[in-house]
Design an enzyme around this catalytic site. Sequence first.
Site, PDB file in Angstrom:
ATOM      1  N   ARG A 122      42.253  47.791  25.861  1.00  0.00           N
ATOM      2  CA  ARG A 122      42.912  46.511  26.130  1.00  0.00           C
ATOM      3  C   ARG A 122      42.493  45.397  25.193  1.00  0.00           C
ATOM      4  NH1 ARG A 122      41.583  45.671  32.161  1.00  0.00           N
ATOM      5  NH2 ARG A 122      43.270  44.162  32.209  1.00  0.00           N
ATOM      6  N   GLN A 128      48.191  44.560  23.665  1.00  0.00           N
ATOM      7  CA  GLN A 128      48.346  43.643  24.805  1.00  0.00           C
ATOM      8  C   GLN A 128      49.733  43.682  25.434  1.00  0.00           C
ATOM      9  OE1 GLN A 128      46.604  39.879  23.598  1.00  0.00           O
ATOM     10  NE2 GLN A 128      44.604  40.851  23.466  1.00  0.00           N
ATOM     11  N   ASP A 131      49.890  46.308  28.167  1.00  0.00           N
ATOM     12  CA  ASP A 131      48.794  46.282  29.128  1.00  0.00           C
ATOM     13  C   ASP A 131      49.277  46.135  30.582  1.00  0.00           C
ATOM     14  OD1 ASP A 131      46.457  46.001  30.510  1.00  0.00           O
ATOM     15  OD2 ASP A 131      45.604  44.468  29.206  1.00  0.00           O
ATOM     16  N   SER A 134      46.778  44.481  33.092  1.00  0.00           N
ATOM     17  CA  SER A 134      46.814  43.011  33.119  1.00  0.00           C
ATOM     18  C   SER A 134      48.088  42.495  33.778  1.00  0.00           C
ATOM     19  CB  SER A 134      46.729  42.442  31.699  1.00  0.00           C
ATOM     20  OG  SER A 134      45.424  42.565  31.215  1.00  0.00           O
ATOM     21  N   TYR A 227      34.223  44.125  30.148  1.00  0.00           N
ATOM     22  CA  TYR A 227      34.145  44.525  31.561  1.00  0.00           C
ATOM     23  C   TYR A 227      32.734  44.318  32.104  1.00  0.00           C
ATOM     24  CZ  TYR A 227      38.639  46.915  31.182  1.00  0.00           C
ATOM     25  OH  TYR A 227      39.956  47.204  31.018  1.00  0.00           O
TER      26      TYR A 227
HETATM   27  P1  NAD Z   1      38.640  44.445  36.363  1.00  0.00           P
HETATM   28  O1  NAD Z   1      39.919  44.594  37.129  1.00  0.00           O
HETATM   29  O2  NAD Z   1      37.992  45.647  35.804  1.00  0.00           O
HETATM   30  O3  NAD Z   1      37.579  43.715  37.321  1.00  0.00           O
HETATM   31  C1  NAD Z   1      37.892  42.489  37.929  1.00  0.00           C
HETATM   32  C2  NAD Z   1      36.685  41.569  37.827  1.00  0.00           C
HETATM   33  O4  NAD Z   1      35.646  42.071  38.667  1.00  0.00           O
HETATM   34  C3  NAD Z   1      36.090  41.440  36.442  1.00  0.00           C
HETATM   35  O5  NAD Z   1      36.108  40.089  36.037  1.00  0.00           O
HETATM   36  C4  NAD Z   1      34.668  41.964  36.613  1.00  0.00           C
HETATM   37  O6  NAD Z   1      33.732  41.287  35.795  1.00  0.00           O
HETATM   38  C5  NAD Z   1      34.422  41.705  38.066  1.00  0.00           C
HETATM   39  N1  NAD Z   1      33.315  42.457  38.663  1.00  0.00           N
HETATM   40  C6  NAD Z   1      32.991  43.757  38.519  1.00  0.00           C
HETATM   41  N2  NAD Z   1      31.879  44.060  39.219  1.00  0.00           N
HETATM   42  C7  NAD Z   1      31.510  42.923  39.853  1.00  0.00           C
HETATM   43  C8  NAD Z   1      30.477  42.601  40.743  1.00  0.00           C
HETATM   44  N3  NAD Z   1      29.569  43.490  41.134  1.00  0.00           N
HETATM   45  N4  NAD Z   1      30.401  41.324  41.189  1.00  0.00           N
HETATM   46  C9  NAD Z   1      31.311  40.407  40.813  1.00  0.00           C
HETATM   47  N5  NAD Z   1      32.324  40.648  39.980  1.00  0.00           N
HETATM   48  C10 NAD Z   1      32.423  41.897  39.508  1.00  0.00           C
HETATM   49  O7  NAD Z   1      38.770  43.363  35.218  1.00  0.00           O
HETATM   50  P2  NAD Z   1      40.051  42.832  34.461  1.00  0.00           P
HETATM   51  O8  NAD Z   1      40.738  41.809  35.260  1.00  0.00           O
HETATM   52  O9  NAD Z   1      40.833  44.006  34.041  1.00  0.00           O
HETATM   53  O10 NAD Z   1      39.389  42.102  33.223  1.00  0.00           O
HETATM   54  C11 NAD Z   1      38.095  42.420  32.738  1.00  0.00           C
HETATM   55  C12 NAD Z   1      37.818  41.618  31.484  1.00  0.00           C
HETATM   56  O11 NAD Z   1      38.630  42.054  30.436  1.00  0.00           O
HETATM   57  C13 NAD Z   1      38.056  40.140  31.612  1.00  0.00           C
HETATM   58  O12 NAD Z   1      37.116  39.474  30.844  1.00  0.00           O
HETATM   59  C14 NAD Z   1      39.393  39.948  31.010  1.00  0.00           C
HETATM   60  O13 NAD Z   1      39.621  38.639  30.541  1.00  0.00           O
HETATM   61  C15 NAD Z   1      39.276  40.939  29.882  1.00  0.00           C
HETATM   62  N6  NAD Z   1      40.568  41.365  29.404  1.00  0.00           N
HETATM   63  C16 NAD Z   1      40.781  41.236  28.092  1.00  0.00           C
HETATM   64  C17 NAD Z   1      41.987  41.616  27.592  1.00  0.00           C
HETATM   65  C18 NAD Z   1      42.235  41.464  26.145  1.00  0.00           C
HETATM   66  O14 NAD Z   1      41.343  41.162  25.394  1.00  0.00           O
HETATM   67  N7  NAD Z   1      43.432  41.662  25.763  1.00  0.00           N
HETATM   68  C19 NAD Z   1      42.974  42.140  28.399  1.00  0.00           C
HETATM   69  C20 NAD Z   1      42.698  42.283  29.728  1.00  0.00           C
HETATM   70  C21 NAD Z   1      41.477  41.889  30.236  1.00  0.00           C
END
Ligand code: NAD
Length: 395
Positions: A122, A128, A131, A134, A227
């Site tokens: 991702r 993106q 994705d 997302s 992550y």
């Molecule tokens: P996810 O669905 O895997 O997890 C959701 C959230 O849960 C995350 O923010 C994670 O840090 C949090 N989490 C996990 N364990 C935890 C705990 N024990 N206590 C509290 N929080 C906890 O995550 P996501 O929404 O898919 O996104 C993860 C990261 O990837 C984010 O920083 C997001 O901005 C980034 N992201 C980047 C891109 C990109 O660069 N294109 C795309 C999608 C997501």
Amino acid sequence: MSLTIAALREAPGENRVALSPEVVRKLVKGEFQVLIETGAGDRSFYPDAVFEAAGAKICDRQAAIQGADVLATIGQPGKDVVDQLKAGQTLLGLLQPLTDLDYVQELAAKKVNALAFELLPRTVSRAQTMDVLSSQASVAGYKAALLAADRFSRYLPMMITAAGTAKPTKVLVLGTGVAGLQAIGTAKRLGAMVSGYDIRPASRGEVESLGATFLTTSVSATGEGGYARALTPEETAQQQAELAAFIAQNDVIITTAQVPGRRPPLLVTQKSVDAAKAGTLFIDLAASALGGNVAGSQPDKTVTTAQQAQIIGAGDMASQLPASASDMFAKNVQAVLTAIVQDGKLVLDVDDEVIGELLATTNGEIISSRVRDALKLPARPAAKPAESTETKGVD
Ligand code: NAD
């Protein structure tokens, strides 16, 4: 000869459909043929006639499966579909490749190509548009905040009326990735007093930019690729104890925490649930058969505690906003098709940094490094340097 893309009617309980009329229109213009199983769009409010007007052919399930070069699905297709798939056909969807390794191996044995959205790298910028995690998390976070507004017993915003003043509802979002941030933004727009918490300190800026308060504990755990990593048992106990104080001060707790390929972390313990006062609402987006973020949450069920708090197992939020979720999912499907079709032919470049990861299996071989790791297979030989290729656009 043009390629045929098909979408099926999903399993009961899944309201989304993997292709939208808008994307069908573009695919047909791009000289694809599109087959839609009768009734596939009904639960997204896209009747057959709308798909037909967009240029799709409506057919029965068997004809869609057998006629498809690429079968786009939301969830993992069941045995009735897999049994009919032939070598060289391509499956594209949320196929659970890391939690259901037998399924991937069955597809590999059949020499079916399987592209699983869960495997998308991702952070690669050109990925993106593909994705699904997302796009669907964003829908889910929005819908979770609306569900909170609907199910909570009080106003979310402050209300000043002749009959008195209502205080704003306090909403706490645990896990501030894509879904959590969308839940925060939506709850803020509805007038709630919102705070957010994540184990990744980097999340602070995003939470604060939405006007919410960022809460921290003494445990932090940034993992790979943006992550979170899984916590040790000691860290988990520490985090749960510190979170208990935040939870007790809030009216609505929306949980979204996930660690890729692992069971969701338990953030709200049974003790916190038991201590929650009457009317407290927990909305657990991580609720699944593997467990959720809230002790006692059950997928697609509402549990009422002895103290009259409610725990909603809300793993299906994207499916509860089916038309918007399907529109976005279909755009992600279209982006993958653009990347894998060249001159009207399917080209699955196993050495491409995006497609080579998205691809669980092709031609009987397991390709994705994450699936290979999970199966304890040695790494594939390193990819050769990428050459630029012209792809047939579907825009
Ligand atoms: P996810 O669905 O895997 O997890 C959701 C959230 O849960 C995350 O923010 C994670 O840090 C949090 N989490 C996990 N364990 C935890 C705990 N024990 N206590 C509290 N929080 C906890 O995550 P996501 O929404 O898919 O996104 C993860 C990261 O990837 C984010 O920083 C997001 O901005 C980034 N992201 C980047 C891109 C990109 O660069 N294109 C795309 C999608 C997501």
